[in-house]
Design an enzyme around this catalytic site. Sequence first.
Site, PDB file in Angstrom:
ATOM      1  N   CYS A 163       3.471  -4.982  -3.616  1.00 53.04           N
ATOM      2  CA  CYS A 163       4.572  -5.380  -4.487  1.00 53.04           C
ATOM      3  C   CYS A 163       5.464  -6.354  -3.733  1.00 53.04           C
ATOM      4  O   CYS A 163       5.981  -6.021  -2.662  1.00 53.04           O
ATOM      5  CB  CYS A 163       5.375  -4.164  -4.935  1.00 53.04           C
ATOM      6  SG  CYS A 163       6.794  -4.584  -5.977  1.00 53.04           S
ATOM      7  N   SER A 202       8.085  -4.348  11.965  1.00 52.73           N
ATOM      8  CA  SER A 202       9.139  -5.140  12.591  1.00 52.73           C
ATOM      9  C   SER A 202      10.285  -5.301  11.607  1.00 52.73           C
ATOM     10  O   SER A 202      10.048  -5.499  10.416  1.00 52.73           O
ATOM     11  CB  SER A 202       8.612  -6.524  12.992  1.00 52.73           C
ATOM     12  OG  SER A 202       9.672  -7.389  13.353  1.00 52.73           O
ATOM     13  N   ASN A 249       4.944  -2.342   0.091  1.00 50.11           N
ATOM     14  CA  ASN A 249       5.994  -3.273  -0.321  1.00 50.11           C
ATOM     15  C   ASN A 249       5.902  -4.520   0.547  1.00 50.11           C
ATOM     16  O   ASN A 249       5.829  -4.420   1.778  1.00 50.11           O
ATOM     17  CB  ASN A 249       7.378  -2.647  -0.136  1.00 50.11           C
ATOM     18  CG  ASN A 249       7.731  -1.625  -1.204  1.00 50.11           C
ATOM     19  OD1 ASN A 249       7.053  -1.507  -2.211  1.00 50.11           O
ATOM     20  ND2 ASN A 249       8.805  -0.882  -0.966  1.00 50.11           N
ATOM     21  N   ASP A 293       0.735   3.828   3.212  1.00 46.27           N
ATOM     22  CA  ASP A 293       1.634   2.701   3.416  1.00 46.27           C
ATOM     23  C   ASP A 293       1.004   1.846   4.514  1.00 46.27           C
ATOM     24  O   ASP A 293       0.181   2.327   5.305  1.00 46.27           O
ATOM     25  CB  ASP A 293       3.009   3.227   3.828  1.00 46.27           C
ATOM     26  CG  ASP A 293       3.979   2.123   4.175  1.00 46.27           C
ATOM     27  OD1 ASP A 293       4.000   1.103   3.463  1.00 46.27           O
ATOM     28  OD2 ASP A 293       4.703   2.278   5.173  1.00 46.27           O
ATOM     29  N   ASP A 347       2.685  -1.130   6.772  1.00 44.35           N
ATOM     30  CA  ASP A 347       3.506  -1.397   7.952  1.00 44.35           C
ATOM     31  C   ASP A 347       4.143  -0.110   8.461  1.00 44.35           C
ATOM     32  O   ASP A 347       4.818   0.603   7.726  1.00 44.35           O
ATOM     33  CB  ASP A 347       4.595  -2.423   7.623  1.00 44.35           C
ATOM     34  CG  ASP A 347       4.016  -3.747   7.131  1.00 44.35           C
ATOM     35  OD1 ASP A 347       2.858  -4.052   7.473  1.00 44.35           O
ATOM     36  OD2 ASP A 347       4.726  -4.475   6.404  1.00 44.35           O
ATOM     37  N   ARG A 358       7.810  -1.246  -6.891  1.00 46.22           N
ATOM     38  CA  ARG A 358       8.452  -1.224  -5.565  1.00 46.22           C
ATOM     39  C   ARG A 358       8.826   0.206  -5.193  1.00 46.22           C
ATOM     40  O   ARG A 358       9.576   0.870  -5.916  1.00 46.22           O
ATOM     41  CB  ARG A 358       9.684  -2.135  -5.545  1.00 46.22           C
ATOM     42  CG  ARG A 358      10.352  -2.169  -4.174  1.00 46.22           C
ATOM     43  CD  ARG A 358      11.499  -3.158  -4.108  1.00 46.22           C
ATOM     44  NE  ARG A 358      12.252  -2.981  -2.877  1.00 46.22           N
ATOM     45  CZ  ARG A 358      13.393  -3.605  -2.594  1.00 46.22           C
ATOM     46  NH1 ARG A 358      13.895  -4.454  -3.454  1.00 46.22           N
ATOM     47  NH2 ARG A 358      14.007  -3.377  -1.466  1.00 46.22           N
ATOM     48  N   LYS A 359       8.277   0.672  -4.100  1.00 45.63           N
ATOM     49  CA  LYS A 359       8.628   2.015  -3.641  1.00 45.63           C
ATOM     50  C   LYS A 359      10.133   2.095  -3.369  1.00 45.63           C
ATOM     51  O   LYS A 359      10.712   1.127  -2.883  1.00 45.63           O
ATOM     52  CB  LYS A 359       7.839   2.343  -2.359  1.00 45.63           C
ATOM     53  CG  LYS A 359       6.333   2.411  -2.567  1.00 45.63           C
ATOM     54  CD  LYS A 359       5.582   2.629  -1.259  1.00 45.63           C
ATOM     55  CE  LYS A 359       5.720   1.443  -0.321  1.00 45.63           C
ATOM     56  NZ  LYS A 359       4.947   1.600   0.929  1.00 45.63           N
TER      57      LYS A 359
END
Length: 208
Positions: free
Chosen positions: A103, A30, A65, A21, A23, A113-114
Amino acid sequence: MVEQDFEKGRRLPFPDLVILDRDGVINQDSSAYIKSRDEWIPIPGSLEAMARLHQAGVKIGIATNQRGIALGLYDHQALEEMHQKMTALLSDVGGAIDEIAFCTADDPLHPDRKPNPGMLLTIIKALDLPQTSVIYFVGDKSSDVAAAENATLQSDYRVIPVLVRTGNGIKSEKKLNDRERLTYNDLASFVDALLFDSSDLSALSTEE
């Protein structure tokens, strides 16, 4: 459920592919989204950890995502600039990324989309890996853990979920407190265990 390969005293299986992943794992996250190149700030040690994987011959994928595009918070150009910054900084420390999937959908039912596994399966297919490959997916959210599990359920591959405590990881760990899984403080800690430590007993959340 604890993967049988990770019993006490046994080495983590060496990977063919580690999917990350973005972020909260590679860079600071954030609640207001990461919207620009300037806002994309790497977590200390994350890029160096990726470089170590690359130098060890491990393929690296990213599955992220990026719903903020659908919400109008930033555009594809801004996303491209963030990824250019990421790849440039990673190159500076001797690393490289083999495949990036993102995505932008706002629809939770979108297959990419996870926690849906579409991006993970796209990366695996793009890299043409055999079904016996050892694959990890490292994330900081419960949806990342679920995406790895769904990829295993919906394919002939086994994708092993790993949770890190950066980003939303501590909240996710509490949310998943009824389950055992590989859990590390950050990406660098996971890579340490993967490459050097044959018996990282702190990895299982039930032993924290």
